[in-house]
Design an enzyme around this catalytic site. Structure first.
Site, PDB file in Angstrom:
ATOM      1  N   CYS A 169       0.882  -1.157   0.000  1.00 44.52           N
ATOM      2  CA  CYS A 169       0.000   0.000   0.000  1.00 44.52           C
ATOM      3  C   CYS A 169       0.918   1.204   0.000  1.00 44.52           C
ATOM      4  O   CYS A 169       1.501   1.546   1.016  1.00 44.52           O
ATOM      5  CB  CYS A 169      -0.922   0.020   1.220  1.00 44.52           C
ATOM      6  SG  CYS A 169      -2.016   1.453   1.202  1.00 44.52           S
ATOM      7  N   CYS A 220      -0.362   4.253   2.351  1.00 45.07           N
ATOM      8  CA  CYS A 220      -0.282   4.115   3.806  1.00 45.07           C
ATOM      9  C   CYS A 220       0.139   2.685   4.123  1.00 45.07           C
ATOM     10  O   CYS A 220       1.273   2.324   3.850  1.00 45.07           O
ATOM     11  CB  CYS A 220      -1.583   4.517   4.479  1.00 45.07           C
ATOM     12  SG  CYS A 220      -3.064   3.935   3.655  1.00 45.07           S
ATOM     13  N   SER A 221      -0.732   1.873   4.643  1.00 43.50           N
ATOM     14  CA  SER A 221      -0.290   0.515   4.999  1.00 43.50           C
ATOM     15  C   SER A 221      -1.464  -0.442   5.110  1.00 43.50           C
ATOM     16  O   SER A 221      -1.522  -1.264   6.011  1.00 43.50           O
ATOM     17  CB  SER A 221       0.460   0.562   6.323  1.00 43.50           C
ATOM     18  OG  SER A 221      -0.366   1.174   7.300  1.00 43.50           O
ATOM     19  N   CYS A 222      -2.407  -0.352   4.174  1.00 43.56           N
ATOM     20  CA  CYS A 222      -3.603  -1.186   4.256  1.00 43.56           C
ATOM     21  C   CYS A 222      -3.286  -2.664   4.067  1.00 43.56           C
ATOM     22  O   CYS A 222      -2.481  -3.036   3.227  1.00 43.56           O
ATOM     23  CB  CYS A 222      -4.594  -0.788   3.170  1.00 43.56           C
ATOM     24  SG  CYS A 222      -5.114   0.920   3.308  1.00 43.56           S
TER      25      CYS A 222
END
Ligand code: FE
Length: 208
Positions: free
Chosen positions: A108, A111-113
């Site tokens: 991602c 962000c960090s999904c």
């Protein structure tokens, strides 16, 4: 790639949480340590439900049941829910099937999904700006640095999470696992393999 869903979010939850905590502390409304106890318990509970070991079970089922595999590839969300794995960040699960000459990696970049119900919360390296910035640009090099050498003959496809997709990689089943039970198979599937930065090997990953 569209990322409106989180682009609209205000300050991070962590930021808002600590602001709220400070305010409550200032007013003397929080007995020392109480909030931490509650938060730790909630996180533990959350991680019990939203755990990458669920994803390992999905992979093992797909390896042993061709019809389930087909359903998983057609509608990841529904197929994961079939095994009871659903909830926040699991609304748009897309399964990516590795092939002998095609290797999938997920990231991602914004962000960090991750797909929480099957991958759990993202590991630190997945959240790192370095991984997010580099894996799409030079995947082979990044994977090499993470200990996975993908031969030049194998195509690497990098998938960037969007508002409508939470990916899970369906890795290749090791050939020497003929006749293994679903449970045995699930025990060798790692979170890293379902992100695409590792292959599934016969060495079970007891703790990861
Ligand atoms: Fe994200």
């Amino acid at each position: 790639m569209s990322h409106q869903r989180h682009a609209k979010q205000p300050a991070s939850i962590a930021k808002r949480t600590s602001a709220l905590r400070d305010a409550l502390n200032e007013k003397g409304l929080l007995p020392e340590g109480q909030l931490d106890t509650v938060l730790d318990a909630t996180l533990a509970q959350f991680e019990e439900t939203m755990n990458w070991r669920n994803g390992a079970k999905v992979v093992a089922r797909a390896w042993t049941d061709p019809e389930y595999r087909a359903r998983l590839l057609a509608d990841g969300t529904a197929a994961c829910a079939e095994l009871g794995f659903e909830g926040p960040q699991g609304e748009y699960i897309v399964a990516l099937e590795d092939e002998p000459e095609l290797h999938h990696v997920i990231v991602c970049t914004q962000c960090s999904c991750t797909a929480w119900p099957v991958l759990g919360l993202p590991p630190d390296w997945y959240k790192s700006p370095e991984y997010r910035a580099r894996v799409a640009r030079e995947p082979r090099k990044v994977l090499h640095q993470m200990g996975l050498d993908v031969p030049e003959t194998i195509e690497i496809r990098v998938w960037d999470t969007t508002a409508e997709s939470r990916f899970i990689v369906l890795p290749l089943r090791p050939p020497a696992t003929e006749g293994w039970s679903e449970e045995q198979l699930a025990s060798i599937v790692t979170r890293e393999a379902m992100i695409g930065v590792a292959m599934v090997t016969l060495e079970a990953s007891a703790e990861k």
